[in-house]
Write a protein that holds these residues in place. Structure first.
Motif, PDB file in Angstrom:
ATOM      1  N   GLY A 179      13.831  43.974  26.501  1.00 56.99           N
ATOM      2  CA  GLY A 179      14.592  43.022  27.312  1.00 56.99           C
ATOM      3  C   GLY A 179      14.254  41.566  27.057  1.00 56.99           C
ATOM      4  N   TYR A 180      13.269  41.292  26.211  1.00 58.33           N
ATOM      5  CA  TYR A 180      12.899  39.896  25.950  1.00 58.33           C
ATOM      6  C   TYR A 180      13.961  39.216  25.077  1.00 58.33           C
ATOM      7  N   ILE A 181      14.492  38.104  25.578  1.00 57.08           N
ATOM      8  CA  ILE A 181      15.499  37.329  24.836  1.00 57.08           C
ATOM      9  C   ILE A 181      14.865  35.996  24.458  1.00 57.08           C
ATOM     10  N   PRO A 182      14.528  35.794  23.187  1.00 60.24           N
ATOM     11  CA  PRO A 182      13.877  34.532  22.802  1.00 60.24           C
ATOM     12  C   PRO A 182      14.770  33.322  23.097  1.00 60.24           C
ATOM     13  N   PRO A 183      14.164  32.251  23.617  1.00 61.04           N
ATOM     14  CA  PRO A 183      14.936  31.030  23.851  1.00 61.04           C
ATOM     15  C   PRO A 183      15.055  30.162  22.606  1.00 61.04           C
ATOM     16  N   TYR A 184      14.496  30.602  21.480  1.00 62.28           N
ATOM     17  CA  TYR A 184      14.590  29.800  20.249  1.00 62.28           C
ATOM     18  C   TYR A 184      14.630  30.712  19.038  1.00 62.28           C
ATOM     19  N   ASP A 185      15.105  30.138  17.907  1.00 58.73           N
ATOM     20  CA  ASP A 185      15.159  30.857  16.637  1.00 58.73           C
ATOM     21  C   ASP A 185      13.902  30.605  15.818  1.00 58.73           C
ATOM     22  N   ALA A 186      13.455  31.616  15.106  1.00 55.77           N
ATOM     23  CA  ALA A 186      12.422  31.423  14.084  1.00 55.77           C
ATOM     24  C   ALA A 186      12.989  30.498  13.013  1.00 55.77           C
ATOM     25  N   ASN A 187      12.111  29.794  12.294  1.00 56.50           N
ATOM     26  CA  ASN A 187      12.574  28.900  11.225  1.00 56.50           C
ATOM     27  C   ASN A 187      13.449  29.634  10.216  1.00 56.50           C
ATOM     28  N   VAL A 188      13.029  30.851   9.820  1.00 56.75           N
ATOM     29  CA  VAL A 188      13.827  31.592   8.814  1.00 56.75           C
ATOM     30  C   VAL A 188      15.208  31.940   9.346  1.00 56.75           C
ATOM     31  N   VAL A 189      15.309  32.158  10.654  1.00 52.68           N
ATOM     32  CA  VAL A 189      16.616  32.497  11.252  1.00 52.68           C
ATOM     33  C   VAL A 189      17.511  31.254  11.279  1.00 52.68           C
ATOM     34  N   GLU A 190      16.918  30.099  11.600  1.00 49.53           N
ATOM     35  CA  GLU A 190      17.679  28.832  11.519  1.00 49.53           C
ATOM     36  C   GLU A 190      18.233  28.647  10.112  1.00 49.53           C
ATOM     37  N   LEU A 191      17.371  28.906   9.114  1.00 45.63           N
ATOM     38  CA  LEU A 191      17.784  28.709   7.714  1.00 45.63           C
ATOM     39  C   LEU A 191      18.893  29.685   7.324  1.00 45.63           C
ATOM     40  N   LEU A 192      18.790  30.938   7.809  1.00 48.52           N
ATOM     41  CA  LEU A 192      19.842  31.926   7.538  1.00 48.52           C
ATOM     42  C   LEU A 192      21.163  31.470   8.136  1.00 48.52           C
ATOM     43  N   ARG A 193      21.112  31.018   9.401  1.00 51.20           N
ATOM     44  CA  ARG A 193      22.349  30.579  10.076  1.00 51.20           C
ATOM     45  C   ARG A 193      22.956  29.386   9.341  1.00 51.20           C
ATOM     46  N   GLU A 194      22.093  28.426   8.934  1.00 55.06           N
ATOM     47  CA  GLU A 194      22.589  27.241   8.204  1.00 55.06           C
ATOM     48  C   GLU A 194      23.254  27.639   6.889  1.00 55.06           C
ATOM     49  N   ALA A 195      22.765  28.742   6.290  1.00 54.39           N
ATOM     50  CA  ALA A 195      23.313  29.193   4.998  1.00 54.39           C
ATOM     51  C   ALA A 195      24.572  30.037   5.185  1.00 54.39           C
ATOM     52  N   GLY A 196      25.002  30.227   6.443  1.00 49.98           N
ATOM     53  CA  GLY A 196      26.233  30.971   6.706  1.00 49.98           C
ATOM     54  C   GLY A 196      26.050  32.482   6.827  1.00 49.98           C
ATOM     55  N   ALA A 197      24.806  32.955   6.797  1.00 52.74           N
ATOM     56  CA  ALA A 197      24.571  34.402   6.888  1.00 52.74           C
ATOM     57  C   ALA A 197      24.969  34.931   8.256  1.00 52.74           C
ATOM     58  N   VAL A 198      25.360  36.206   8.312  1.00 55.63           N
ATOM     59  CA  VAL A 198      25.683  36.860   9.576  1.00 55.63           C
ATOM     60  C   VAL A 198      24.476  37.703   9.978  1.00 55.63           C
ATOM     61  N   ILE A 199      23.829  37.366  11.069  1.00 55.12           N
ATOM     62  CA  ILE A 199      22.693  38.175  11.516  1.00 55.12           C
ATOM     63  C   ILE A 199      23.267  39.329  12.333  1.00 55.12           C
ATOM     64  N   VAL A 200      23.305  40.503  11.692  1.00 54.01           N
ATOM     65  CA  VAL A 200      24.021  41.628  12.290  1.00 54.01           C
ATOM     66  C   VAL A 200      23.150  42.455  13.225  1.00 54.01           C
ATOM     67  N   GLY A 201      21.846  42.199  13.237  1.00 46.08           N
ATOM     68  CA  GLY A 201      21.014  42.954  14.166  1.00 46.08           C
ATOM     69  C   GLY A 201      19.551  42.868  13.820  1.00 46.08           C
TER      70      GLY A 201
END
Lengths: 89, 435
Positions: B57-79
């Motif tokens: 049930g823990y919902i992080p209030p922030y993204d890891a650096n690698v996740v920020e970089l993935l999102r910036e690169a247009g990747a779809v985080i599917v799970g």
């Protein structure tokens, strides 16, 4: 060899409770692992340290942090802007 | 081009703990490419459990650096993919959300601890995924599932937002179906980040080259010693001969500190875990702890109920190794041993460009086969040295034994991630060494 009593006392230090019926198996496994760790006795105690490492410091400046409501959203028990924990005394 | 991705691949191997049905994506290098993220890496707004009931049930209030970089690169985080609880295991059986199975044989484990990421890639659900490697947790499941996995040089990928288990050893790294996919993902995540004080400013940008003529490959005797399945050893020796055929020179070498590397690893990682996992008390995140009784009573009960047995065992081993009277015998010795391993690698890697050997001593275990903790620990013997030394290491599929994939491990100099990737690429071009 460490005893079941010692394992219980380590568990307490780590804030973990081991059930009585699990204690025997835990102790056997614990001792097997510690026996394997004895190979470290062959390592010379006074090894050379690292001279090439540097600390990374920064000024202790106030910077924006996460919104309080986002942090509180994950806590089980809250009051105003505080998180409630178990009794200290 | 930006758009929306619908993720409807069936999860036959319990690879995911959390998955999305659809997600919007932006433009960039990975635009519209589905990427799975190991569930010990923080994703803003998406449950992150570390495979533990203590973070359900823990919902992080922030993204890891690698996740920020993935999102910036247009990747779809599917799970978020399954793992041994907090990364503590070699099979993904120690998950609080049930074991993941191996797509090549569902009666076998996918390896661990990044077993969910490896199975998701091997089953074709996603082309690439992020894993984390503390003592082999990217390379082992890559080898067992027949995919490629890179543990970068320590410091090359930011650990900001990775939920810590053993900080001095672990790195986030790319996993994929091909060396090219792994290199692409590494280019996205291999960036300096001031929020990780061990991050090093050496961005990964690399044009793949399969040219290995003139390179020297060191083959340590210790990587083919006792406990290594002869069929796996033969498969890997054939793979090294393939590299030799492609123009590399091969040289025998030795890493004497391998004798105690595994013990040094387990003392170090359990000690760090005992400190890092002290924060999981149910007060700030995860299922709530009671507030009526005293601090220790509530915490003991909560942690015993929500941590699995292996996590409890490692916290206790670390607590013991750091305790007064035992610190000198265990933790202090392990740190000297760790430095000896680093020096051994520095010495050998002066005369050779890379070191090659098997990633794992055997093929994937059957589910339930490694029920004794020590026998499970022993299977990490070939992967932990790279973590102790901080050097980059990749596992690339090199053939099959009994129908199951075998991984060739290539280890390089600090910050020579590009070189190990190139050698893996050269091997991939040559094809399998045995079937």
């Amino acid at each position: 060899m460490i005893s079941e009593r010692e394992v219980e006392s380590i568990a307490k230090l780590a804030d973990i409770r081991i059930e009585k019926e699990e204690l025997g198996e835990f102790t056997v496994q614990f001792n097997a692992i510690l026996e394997y760790f004895d190979v470290l006795d062959r390592v010379e105690a006074a090894g050379e340290g690292r001279a090439d490492l540097v600390n990374v410091f920064r000024e202790d400046k106030v910077r924006p942090s996460l919104p309080v409501e986002d942090i509180l959203a994950n806590a089980g028990s809250t009051e105003d802007t505080f998180i409630k924990g178990p009794r200290v005394m | 081009m930006a758009g929306t991705y619908h993720f409807d691949a069936a999860d036959r191997h319990n690879a995911f703990i959390t998955r999305v049905e659809s997600a919007a994506f932006g433009d960039g290098r990975l635009a519209g490419i589905p990427v799975a993220v190991k569930d010990n890496i923080s994703t803003r707004g998406m449950q992150t459990t570390c495979g533990s009931r203590i973070l359900k049930g823990y919902i992080p209030p922030y993204d890891a650096n690698v996740v920020e970089l993935l999102r910036e690169a247009g990747a779809v985080i599917v799970g978020k993919t399954n793992l041994d609880e907090f990364g503590m295991g070699t099979t993904t059986e120690n998950s609080g959300f049930g074991p993941t199975t191996n797509p090549h044989d569902p009666a076998r484990v996918p390896g661990g601890s990044s077993g969910g990421s490896a199975a998701a890639v091997a089953a074709g659900m996603v082309p690439m995924a992020l894993g984390t490697d503390t003592g082999g947790s990217i390379r082992c499941p890559a080898a067992f599932c027949g995919i490629v996995g890179l543990k970068p040089t320590y410091g090359r990928v930011s650990r900001y937002g990775l939920i810590a288990y053993a900080n001095s050893l672990e790195q986030i790294g790319p996993m994929g179906r091909s060396v090219a996919d792994v290199a692409t993902l590494m280019e996205v995540i291999g960036r300096y980040d001031a929020r990780d004080s061990t991050s090093y400013d050496r961005p990964y940008t690399h044009a793949l080259s399969g040219e290995i003529r003139g390179m020297t490959i060191g083959v340590p005797a210790e990587y083919f010693g006792e406990g290594v399945d002869p069929a796996v050893a033969e498969c890997v020796r054939n793979a090294i001969a393939t590299l030799e055929g492609a123009g590399a020179a091969v040289e025998e070498c030795s890493i004497p500190s391998m004798e105690y590397a595994l013990a040094a690893y387990y003392v170090t990682c359990t000690s760090e875990a005992s400190s890092n996992l002290a924060r999981f008390d149910g007060v700030r995140y995860g299922p709530g702890v009671g507030t009526k009784r005293s601090w220790h009573d509530e915490f003991q009960e909560f942690r015993s109920e929500h941590f699995g047995h292996e996590v409890q065992r490692r916290i206790m081993l670390g607590t013991f190794a750091l305790s007064a009277g035992y610190y000198g015998k265990y933790y202090a010795k392990a740190q000297v041993a760790k430095e000896n391993v680093r020096r051994d690698f520095l010495r050998v890697l002066k005369s050779v460009d890379v070191i090659a050997g098997p990633t794992m001593p055997t093929i994937a275990f059957r589910l339930g086969e490694k029920s004794d903790p020590l026998s499970m620990y022993l299977s990490d013997v070939l992967t932990v040295p790279a973590n102790l030394a901080g050097v980059p290491a990749i596992s690339v599929p090199c053939g099959r034994v009994q129908g199951m994939p075998v991984g060739l491990q290539i280890i390089g100099r600090h910050f020579a991630d590009e070189v190990v990737v190139d050698v893996a690429f050269a091997f991939e071009q040559e094809g399998s060494a045995c079937m």
